[in-house]
Write a protein that holds these residues in place. Structure first.
Motif, PDB file in Angstrom:
ATOM      1  N   TRP A  19       0.828  -1.196   0.000  1.00 41.07           N
ATOM      2  CA  TRP A  19       0.000   0.000   0.000  1.00 41.07           C
ATOM      3  C   TRP A  19       0.872   1.259   0.000  1.00 41.07           C
ATOM      4  CZ3 TRP A  19      -0.489   4.214   3.215  1.00 41.07           C
ATOM      5  CH2 TRP A  19      -1.581   5.056   2.938  1.00 41.07           C
ATOM      6  N   ASN A  20       1.885   1.259   0.837  1.00 39.78           N
ATOM      7  CA  ASN A  20       2.797   2.403   0.881  1.00 39.78           C
ATOM      8  C   ASN A  20       3.454   2.647  -0.471  1.00 39.78           C
ATOM      9  OD1 ASN A  20       2.907   3.857   3.341  1.00 39.78           O
ATOM     10  ND2 ASN A  20       3.863   2.128   4.362  1.00 39.78           N
ATOM     11  N   GLU A  21       3.828   1.561  -1.146  1.00 36.19           N
ATOM     12  CA  GLU A  21       4.480   1.718  -2.443  1.00 36.19           C
ATOM     13  C   GLU A  21       3.531   2.352  -3.468  1.00 36.19           C
ATOM     14  OE1 GLU A  21       7.283   1.742  -5.429  1.00 36.19           O
ATOM     15  OE2 GLU A  21       7.584   1.402  -3.272  1.00 36.19           O
ATOM     16  N   ARG A  22       2.253   2.037  -3.380  1.00 37.97           N
ATOM     17  CA  ARG A  22       1.309   2.629  -4.324  1.00 37.97           C
ATOM     18  C   ARG A  22       1.116   4.120  -4.061  1.00 37.97           C
ATOM     19  NH1 ARG A  22      -1.205  -1.964  -3.280  1.00 37.97           N
ATOM     20  NH2 ARG A  22      -2.792  -1.032  -1.946  1.00 37.97           N
ATOM     21  N   VAL A  23       1.027   4.510  -2.802  1.00 37.58           N
ATOM     22  CA  VAL A  23       0.757   5.924  -2.525  1.00 37.58           C
ATOM     23  C   VAL A  23       2.020   6.773  -2.573  1.00 37.58           C
ATOM     24  CG1 VAL A  23      -1.285   5.375  -1.157  1.00 37.58           C
ATOM     25  CG2 VAL A  23       0.912   5.666   0.007  1.00 37.58           C
ATOM     26  N   ARG A  24       3.181   6.121  -2.428  1.00 35.93           N
ATOM     27  CA  ARG A  24       4.442   6.847  -2.584  1.00 35.93           C
ATOM     28  C   ARG A  24       5.463   5.923  -3.236  1.00 35.93           C
ATOM     29  NH1 ARG A  24       8.077  10.260   1.849  1.00 35.93           N
ATOM     30  NH2 ARG A  24       9.828  10.616   0.444  1.00 35.93           N
ATOM     31  N   PRO A  25       5.521   5.926  -4.578  1.00 36.28           N
ATOM     32  CA  PRO A  25       6.466   5.057  -5.274  1.00 36.28           C
ATOM     33  C   PRO A  25       7.894   5.269  -4.781  1.00 36.28           C
ATOM     34  CG  PRO A  25       4.914   6.005  -6.829  1.00 36.28           C
ATOM     35  CD  PRO A  25       4.681   6.692  -5.513  1.00 36.28           C
ATOM     36  N   GLY A  26       8.573   4.163  -4.539  1.00 40.37           N
ATOM     37  CA  GLY A  26       9.939   4.208  -4.028  1.00 40.37           C
ATOM     38  C   GLY A  26      10.041   3.894  -2.558  1.00 40.37           C
ATOM     39  N   SER A  27       8.915   3.897  -1.852  1.00 38.11           N
ATOM     40  CA  SER A  27       8.966   3.683  -0.407  1.00 38.11           C
ATOM     41  C   SER A  27       9.387   2.260  -0.044  1.00 38.11           C
ATOM     42  CB  SER A  27       7.618   4.011   0.237  1.00 38.11           C
ATOM     43  OG  SER A  27       6.613   3.116  -0.187  1.00 38.11           O
ATOM     44  N   VAL A  28       9.161   1.297  -0.941  1.00 38.08           N
ATOM     45  CA  VAL A  28       9.506  -0.082  -0.621  1.00 38.08           C
ATOM     46  C   VAL A  28      11.014  -0.292  -0.590  1.00 38.08           C
ATOM     47  CG1 VAL A  28       9.581  -1.036  -2.979  1.00 38.08           C
ATOM     48  CG2 VAL A  28       8.812  -2.476  -1.088  1.00 38.08           C
ATOM     49  N   ARG A  29      11.751   0.582  -1.245  1.00 33.86           N
ATOM     50  CA  ARG A  29      13.206   0.409  -1.292  1.00 33.86           C
ATOM     51  C   ARG A  29      13.942   1.404  -0.390  1.00 33.86           C
ATOM     52  NH1 ARG A  29      15.647   4.308  -3.512  1.00 33.86           N
ATOM     53  NH2 ARG A  29      14.530   5.809  -4.788  1.00 33.86           N
ATOM     54  N   SER A  30      13.227   2.378   0.120  1.00 30.59           N
ATOM     55  CA  SER A  30      13.911   3.362   0.952  1.00 30.59           C
ATOM     56  C   SER A  30      12.953   3.875   2.023  1.00 30.59           C
ATOM     57  CB  SER A  30      14.406   4.546   0.099  1.00 30.59           C
ATOM     58  OG  SER A  30      13.340   5.196  -0.532  1.00 30.59           O
ATOM     59  N   GLY A  31      13.438   3.951   3.213  1.00 31.12           N
ATOM     60  CA  GLY A  31      12.609   4.441   4.304  1.00 31.12           C
ATOM     61  C   GLY A  31      12.051   3.313   5.142  1.00 31.12           C
ATOM     62  N   ASP A  32      11.925   3.547   6.440  1.00 29.82           N
ATOM     63  CA  ASP A  32      11.417   2.553   7.379  1.00 29.82           C
ATOM     64  C   ASP A  32      10.044   3.008   7.843  1.00 29.82           C
ATOM     65  OD1 ASP A  32      13.827   0.848   7.508  1.00 29.82           O
ATOM     66  OD2 ASP A  32      14.741   2.653   8.344  1.00 29.82           O
ATOM     67  N   TRP A  33       9.051   2.884   6.967  1.00 34.79           N
ATOM     68  CA  TRP A  33       7.723   3.400   7.254  1.00 34.79           C
ATOM     69  C   TRP A  33       6.944   2.479   8.168  1.00 34.79           C
ATOM     70  CZ3 TRP A  33       7.456   8.245   5.816  1.00 34.79           C
ATOM     71  CH2 TRP A  33       8.260   8.671   4.748  1.00 34.79           C
ATOM     72  N   ILE A  34       7.180   1.193   8.051  1.00 35.99           N
ATOM     73  CA  ILE A  34       6.454   0.220   8.866  1.00 35.99           C
ATOM     74  C   ILE A  34       7.359  -0.230  10.006  1.00 35.99           C
ATOM     75  CG2 ILE A  34       5.240  -1.994   8.859  1.00 35.99           C
ATOM     76  CD1 ILE A  34       4.897  -1.609   5.832  1.00 35.99           C
ATOM     77  N   THR A  35       6.875  -0.099  11.222  1.00 34.03           N
ATOM     78  CA  THR A  35       7.652  -0.454  12.401  1.00 34.03           C
ATOM     79  C   THR A  35       6.794  -1.303  13.334  1.00 34.03           C
ATOM     80  OG1 THR A  35       6.968   1.629  13.443  1.00 34.03           O
ATOM     81  CG2 THR A  35       9.088   1.631  12.296  1.00 34.03           C
TER      82      THR A  35
END
Length: 479
Positions: free
Chosen positions: A381-397
């Motif tokens: 879901w994060n990748e869809r709303v912000r492309p690139g989040s799956v490879r950079s950033g620790d959004w899910i903790t």
């Protein structure tokens, strides 16, 4: 691999069969296999590409990037684009500086009749080039008509992507979304591919899973509980690799060559880096055993029989290849605290099952796979709303203190808002007892992800929602 002009010509002619025949797709192996899968799956990761754009399409191997590229080429040809304006070539193993040879020879010789007209370049597995491929691409974008062309670069590793994207700054053309990702199917795509009859619901954001709109969604899904639970159980068994899903639809099992090919992907880089297959198997199995638990790297390394640094490099490589992802511990502000022990998960159930399939190890517990795929649903879901989040950033903790733990907290990658906390407990009864840890934690509110219990009473601090409901609602855009 040394690549001269003759080899460039051979590779491009081989990989661009539409130059020779308008009926190329009828005999193309990848297209025939996709058509024969009998699943309705058309990802949109390359939708709306345009001249002047420099796009990066990344994701794990075996996930369908090549088929997606070829379907995009079909669409361009259907729009009337001259076949010679469309160039595809796989550059796995090339020396990076040979990308310059590729551009010069294709423009000067192979497609000279096009002149300076715009071209569409699809360069597959560029991240497997040897050397600083991004510097060559940057130079071509700066100094040739390559800067005016539509360029799609694909890769199966996250390694060096940050460096590449930094080098591409200001060179990616008039596009808002140059980063594109193709991951294994999400749960909604999985259900659609298997033609499971489910209602159409609006996608939910990860920060509104206890809202009034969410409650309406959960009530709309309630009559389909049995179907969703059965589909989720199958998803935890099969995963989201298109070939595996297609085989399951046709034969109710995943064929040996399919999971063996996935194992070959996992072990290929490891063996190249000097890690033998036995140790790699122990690493993969060790991650599976530790799913849902904080991972003490030193103890893990001692168990496997390698140095701590060696294990860290192997985990880094698996994460770079989009096979493993990290769930760090949150600090008191909800941000990732990388000093504390984090959790490791696989990106797909089939990868988690490899130790069982390859080496006869114990089966991964379904409750752990359930937790893993809830996290993957948030990741997708994060990748869809912000492309690139799956490879950079620790959004899910995850949250943890001396007395309680919550599996998934964090922030939405697009707005930075707090996600609805989720605790995965794959239960069919006694959910209130299971919810005490979440209720009594410092967080105090959130969703207990159950197997099939729904209780979304307005005003309650904790709701019970089936995992399948959550994953299904998160499968849509949610923007």
């Amino acid at each position: 691999m040394v690549v001269n002009e003759g080899q460039v010509a051979e590779a491009v002619r081989r990989d661009s069969p539409w130059w020779r025949s308008p009926h190329w797709a009828a005999t193309d192996r990848d297209m025939l296999e996709a058509a024969g899968s009998q699943i309705d799956y058309y990802p949109l990761s390359l939708a709306n590409i345009r001249s002047g754009g420099l796009y990066m399409l990344y994701g794990p191997r075996r996930v369908g990037k090549t088929v997606l590229v070829k379907r995009s080429i079909q669409a361009l040809l259907a729009q009337g684009v001259n076949p010679l304006q469309i160039i595809r070539v796989t550059v796995d193993g090339w020396q990076a500086n040979r990308l310059g040879t590729l551009y010069e020879y294709v423009v000067r010789v192979l497609t000279s009749s096009v002149g300076d007209g715009p071209r569409y370049w699809f360069i597959d597995e560029v991240t497997a080039c040897r050397g600083q491929w991004w510097s060559v691409v940057k130079n071509l974008r700066d100094n040739t008509h390559f800067g005016d062309d539509c360029v799609v670069l694909t890769g199966s590793t996250n390694q060096d992507l940050d460096e590449a994207i930094k080098a591409f700054a200001g060179r990616r053309g008039p596009v808002d979304d140059p980063d594109r990702c193709l991951l294994p199917m999400n749960f909604g795509e999985f259900c659609h591919s298997l033609s499971i009859d489910l209602p159409s619901v609006a996608g939910l954001r990860a920060d509104e899973l206890m809202s009034a709109r969410a409650r309406e969604t959960w009530m709309a899904l309630a009559p389909y509980t049995d179907d969703l639970v059965a589909a989720w159980q199958t998803y935890l068994e099969v995963g989201g690799y298109p070939k595996a899903v297609g085989e399951w639809r046709r034969t109710n099992q995943v064929a040996v060559p399919t999971w063996q090919a996935l194992w070959d992907v996992v072990r290929g880089d490891a063996i190249t880096s000097g890690m033998n297959e036995v140790i790699l198997g122990a690493v993969i199995n060790g991650i599976g055993v530790r799913l849902s638990s904080p991972t003490a790297i030193s103890g893990f390394a001692e168990e496997v029989g390698v140095a701590r640094e060696t294990l860290m490099k192997r985990i880094d490589a698996l994460a770079s290849a989009f096979l493993v992802w990290r769930n760090p511990r949150a600090d008191n502000s909800g941000n990732a605290d990388l000093r504390k022990q984090g959790k490791l998960y696989f990106l797909d159930p089939l990868v988690a099952k490899l130790p069982q399939l390859v080496n006869g190890r114990s089966q991964v517990d379904v409750t752990r796979l359930n937790e893993q795929q809830l996290g993957v649903a948030l990741l997708q879901w994060n990748e869809r709303v912000r492309p690139g989040s799956v490879r950079s950033g620790d959004w899910i903790t995850h949250y943890r203190n001396a007395s309680s733990e919550v599996d998934f907290v964090g922030k939405c990658a697009d707005l930075g808002t707090r996600m609805t906390p989720i605790e995965g407990k794959y239960v069919s009864d006694s959910w209130r007892q299971e919810a005490l840890g979440l209720r009594n934690s410092a967080i105090g509110t959130g969703i207990l992800a159950t197997r099939d219990i729904l209780d979304a009473t307005e005003g309650e601090a904790v709701w019970a929602v089936p995992s399948s409901f959550l994953a299904f609602a998160l499968s849509f855009s949610g923007k």
